[in-house]
Each structure stands twice: as structure tokens, then as C-alpha cells.
Write an enzyme that holds these catalytic residues in place. Structure first.
Site, PDB file in Angstrom:
ATOM      1  N   ASN A   9       0.672  -0.901  -0.296  1.00  4.57           N
ATOM      2  CA  ASN A   9      -0.133   0.091   0.361  1.00  4.57           C
ATOM      3  C   ASN A   9       1.114   1.304  -0.016  1.00  4.57           C
ATOM      4  O   ASN A   9       1.465   1.670   0.893  1.00  4.57           O
ATOM      5  CB  ASN A   9      -0.715  -0.193   1.043  1.00  4.57           C
ATOM      6  CG  ASN A   9      -1.466   1.528   1.520  1.00  4.57           C
ATOM      7  OD1 ASN A   9      -1.438   2.543   0.607  1.00  4.57           O
ATOM      8  ND2 ASN A   9      -2.510   1.245   2.486  1.00  4.57           N
ATOM      9  N   TRP A  10       1.265   1.921  -0.979  1.00  5.37           N
ATOM     10  CA  TRP A  10       2.120   2.938  -0.917  1.00  5.37           C
ATOM     11  C   TRP A  10       1.324   3.828  -0.295  1.00  5.37           C
ATOM     12  O   TRP A  10       2.083   5.087   0.116  1.00  5.37           O
ATOM     13  CB  TRP A  10       2.053   3.514  -2.800  1.00  5.37           C
ATOM     14  CG  TRP A  10       3.044   2.080  -3.696  1.00  5.37           C
ATOM     15  CD1 TRP A  10       2.930   1.028  -2.534  1.00  5.37           C
ATOM     16  CD2 TRP A  10       3.251   1.614  -4.840  1.00  5.37           C
ATOM     17  NE1 TRP A  10       3.734   0.525  -3.860  1.00  5.37           N
ATOM     18  CE2 TRP A  10       3.877   0.627  -5.739  1.00  5.37           C
ATOM     19  CE3 TRP A  10       3.748   3.113  -5.857  1.00  5.37           C
ATOM     20  CZ2 TRP A  10       4.662   0.608  -6.431  1.00  5.37           C
ATOM     21  CZ3 TRP A  10       4.448   2.792  -6.980  1.00  5.37           C
ATOM     22  CH2 TRP A  10       5.138   1.666  -7.271  1.00  5.37           C
ATOM     23  N   LYS A  11      -0.003   3.732  -0.241  1.00  2.00           N
ATOM     24  CA  LYS A  11      -0.564   5.625   0.481  1.00  2.00           C
ATOM     25  C   LYS A  11      -0.537   6.562  -0.864  1.00  2.00           C
ATOM     26  O   LYS A  11      -0.186   6.457  -1.698  1.00  2.00           O
ATOM     27  CB  LYS A  11       0.303   5.345   1.695  1.00  2.00           C
ATOM     28  CG  LYS A  11       0.145   4.576   2.357  1.00  2.00           C
ATOM     29  CD  LYS A  11       0.042   4.492   4.150  1.00  2.00           C
ATOM     30  CE  LYS A  11      -0.008   3.434   4.693  1.00  2.00           C
ATOM     31  NZ  LYS A  11       0.456   3.432   5.981  1.00  2.00           N
ATOM     32  N   GLU A  98      -6.940   4.933   8.161  1.00  2.00           N
ATOM     33  CA  GLU A  98      -6.512   6.274   7.355  1.00  2.00           C
ATOM     34  C   GLU A  98      -7.806   6.864   6.976  1.00  2.00           C
ATOM     35  O   GLU A  98      -7.870   8.019   7.416  1.00  2.00           O
ATOM     36  CB  GLU A  98      -5.024   5.952   6.884  1.00  2.00           C
ATOM     37  CG  GLU A  98      -3.905   6.321   7.640  1.00  2.00           C
ATOM     38  CD  GLU A  98      -3.029   5.431   7.112  1.00  2.00           C
ATOM     39  OE1 GLU A  98      -2.791   5.510   4.925  1.00  2.00           O
ATOM     40  OE2 GLU A  98      -1.928   5.045   7.361  1.00  2.00           O
ATOM     41  N   GLY A 174       3.090   2.710  10.783  1.00  2.00           N
ATOM     42  CA  GLY A 174       3.801   3.808  10.127  1.00  2.00           C
ATOM     43  C   GLY A 174       4.582   4.025  11.490  1.00  2.00           C
ATOM     44  O   GLY A 174       4.737   5.183  11.834  1.00  2.00           O
ATOM     45  N   SER A 214       3.968  -1.730  10.156  1.00  2.00           N
ATOM     46  CA  SER A 214       4.867  -2.064  10.636  1.00  2.00           C
ATOM     47  C   SER A 214       6.397  -3.288  10.177  1.00  2.00           C
ATOM     48  O   SER A 214       6.606  -3.470  10.903  1.00  2.00           O
ATOM     49  CB  SER A 214       6.334  -1.712  11.899  1.00  2.00           C
ATOM     50  OG  SER A 214       5.405  -0.247  11.950  1.00  2.00           O
ATOM     51  N   GLY A 235       3.994  -0.978   4.482  1.00  2.00           N
ATOM     52  CA  GLY A 235       3.518   0.454   3.896  1.00  2.00           C
ATOM     53  C   GLY A 235       4.570   1.296   3.796  1.00  2.00           C
ATOM     54  O   GLY A 235       4.406   0.625   2.602  1.00  2.00           O
ATOM     55  N   GLY A 236       5.244   1.647   4.508  1.00  2.00           N
ATOM     56  CA  GLY A 236       6.263   2.133   4.854  1.00  2.00           C
ATOM     57  C   GLY A 236       7.178   1.032   3.677  1.00  2.00           C
ATOM     58  O   GLY A 236       7.822   1.865   2.456  1.00  2.00           O
TER      59      GLY A 236
END
Ligand code: 13P
Length: 250
Positions: A9-11, A98, A174, A214, A235-236
Site C-alpha cells: 500500500n503505497w499511500k 487512515e 507507520g 510496521s 506500507g512504508g
């Protein structure tokens, strides 16, 4: 054996030109390799058209991060599930924390979105998870169960077979704090049991449950080693090709 899945998920990260490079790197790496996992990347909307043209979706599948709960019409700024389908997208993340918290997406809205996703013959990655206060108050199982009841329980069996559920403890997203493998397993087992009670064991055993929060190359193996953790929603660490590849390898 359930399908193993790692989804990125690149956001709201990377410019379109950067995103294409990242997608191509991931696609290229896995192109000629036998892999045990399905790989999905979910870039921002603006990247999807170009990336769909640049990757081989037998190798790396494409997802979006959201869609409108309306089918079409005068909804300025919205993107419909049909538009995503037309671009070649296969998956849509629905109910990310989010979106629930910053954009006030209620369970009612999320249920509508999931309906649009299925109507467009796409597949939802439905997210659930508690905030820290709810866990500290020992309400985390109840919170997740309610999120499932308000959306997943209203679906039929054939729809359930097309979806992924991602457990994302909000306190781990995150933050660099990861749920321990035991905490992840405990909640995943609870989600599977909750689905089994409503839909039976066969469906519950077949549905992929991803962990998100994370997840990194250094903790993925242990998390994915848990019985009910079938992969991750990343994510990150999905923004660096090498990290993402290492997580898939785990
Ligand atoms: P991080 O991996 O950056 O914690 O994000 C997890 C997430 O929200 C994936 O959807």
C-alpha cells in the site's frame, strides 16, 4: 493451503514517474522467478494507468487504495470502481484505518464501497483493526468483530471467496511498533473463528488474512510464520523495491 499474499500500500507516496520505476523494478525482479506468494501493489490513482501498461499482472497484480461508494455521476473528485476496472485494476483496499479516521468512513459507507467493488468485478482488500486505547481497554476483539459484522457478515459466500481481509492494528501503522507475532496470531485466529461461526469452516479456512503495521524485512518471516497469518499489507517498506522484495521472499 491458503494463498500467500504480500500487498504493498503505497499511500500518498511517489510521483507518477517514480512509481512507474518502482513498479517496474518489482515486476522485473519476480518475472522469471518461481514464487510462493501472490504479489499486489496498490499505487495512487494517478499512477495506475501507466503502471498497468508496464507490468505483467500474471506476475504482479494491481490494486487501488480506495474507490467511491457511488457508481457514477456528479461527485466531483471521486473515482469509481468501474473506472478502476477499466484500467485493469484487480484489487481495491477498503476500510483502511487512515480512511476511517481522517475521512470519516463509517462501516455503512465501507459496506457500500465493497458493493461497488463487487459490482465492478473487482476484489476488496478489507481492513480492520483497533486503536491503542481500545486494546488497552481490552476491547480489541469486540471492535474488530463489529467491523466484520457491519461489512463482511453482510456479504454472501461467493463474495467472501473473492476477498482478502487485512488486520491492521492502528497503533502499529507507520509507528515502527509491530504487533508481536503472538498478538498478530491471536487476532488472526479470532478473525478466522468469527468468520467460521458465521460462514462455516471451509470459507474461514480459505480466506487470506494479511497482517499490516510496521511489517519490515527483519520481522516479516516471524509474522508470516504464524498459522493464521497468510501474508502482509505493507506500507512504508513497500516503497523500496529491495525491502518489498525481501518481505515477499520471507
Ligand atoms: P506501515 O507498514 O507503514 O506501518 O503501514 C501499514 C499499512 O497501513 C498498510 O496498509
Amino acid at each position: 493451503m491458503r494463498t500467500r499474499i504480500v500487498a504493498g500500500n503505497w499511500k500518498m507516496n511517489t510521483l507518477p514517474s517514480e512509481g512507474v520505476v518502482l513498479a517496474k523494478e518489482i515486476n522485473q525482479y519476480f518475472k522469471s522467478k518461481d514464487k510462493d506468494a501472490k504479489i499486489i501493489i496498490c499505487p495512487p490513482y494517478t499512477h495506475l494507468y501507466e503502471i498497468a501498461n508496464q507490468i505483467d499482472q500474471d506476475n504482479v497484480e494491481l490494486g487501488a487504495q480506495n474507490c467511491s461508494y457511488e457508481k457514477s455521476g456528479a461527485y466531483t473528485g471521486e473515482i469509481s470502481a468501474d473506472m478502476l476496472k477499466n484500467l485493469g485494476v484487480k484489487w481495491v483496499i477498503i476500510g483502511h484505518s487512515e480512511r476511517r479516521s481522517y475521512y470519516n468512513e463509517s462501516d455503512e459507507i465501507l459496506f457500500e464501497k465493497v458493493q461497488r467493488v463487487f459490482e465492478s468485478e473487482l476484489n476488496p482488500i478489507f481492513c480492520c483493526g483497533e486503536v491503542l486505547e481500545q486494546r488497552n481497554n481490552k476491547n480489541h476483539f469486540k471492535v474488530v468483530k463489529t467491523q466484520l459484522e457491519n461489512v463482511v457478515f453482510k456479504l454472501n459466500e461467493s463474495e467472501l471467496k473473492k476477498m482478502i481481509i487485512a488486520y491492521e492494528p492502528v497503533w502499529a501503522i507507520g509507528t515502527g511498533i509491530t504487533a508481536s507475532p503472538g498478538q498478530a496470531q491471536e487476532m488472526h485466529a479470532f478473525i478466522r473463528k468469527t468468520i467460521a461461526e458465521k460462514f462455516g469452516n471451509n470459507i474461514a479456512e480459505s480466506i487470506p488474512l494479511l497482517y499490516g503495521g510496521s511489517c519490515k524485512p527483519n520481522n516479516a518471516k516471524e509474522l508470516f510464520g504464524q498459522d493464521d497469518v497468510d501474508g502482509g499489507l505493507i506500507g512504508g517498506a513497500s516503497l523500496k523495491a529491495n525491502d518489498f522484495i525481501e518481505i515477499v521472499k520471507a
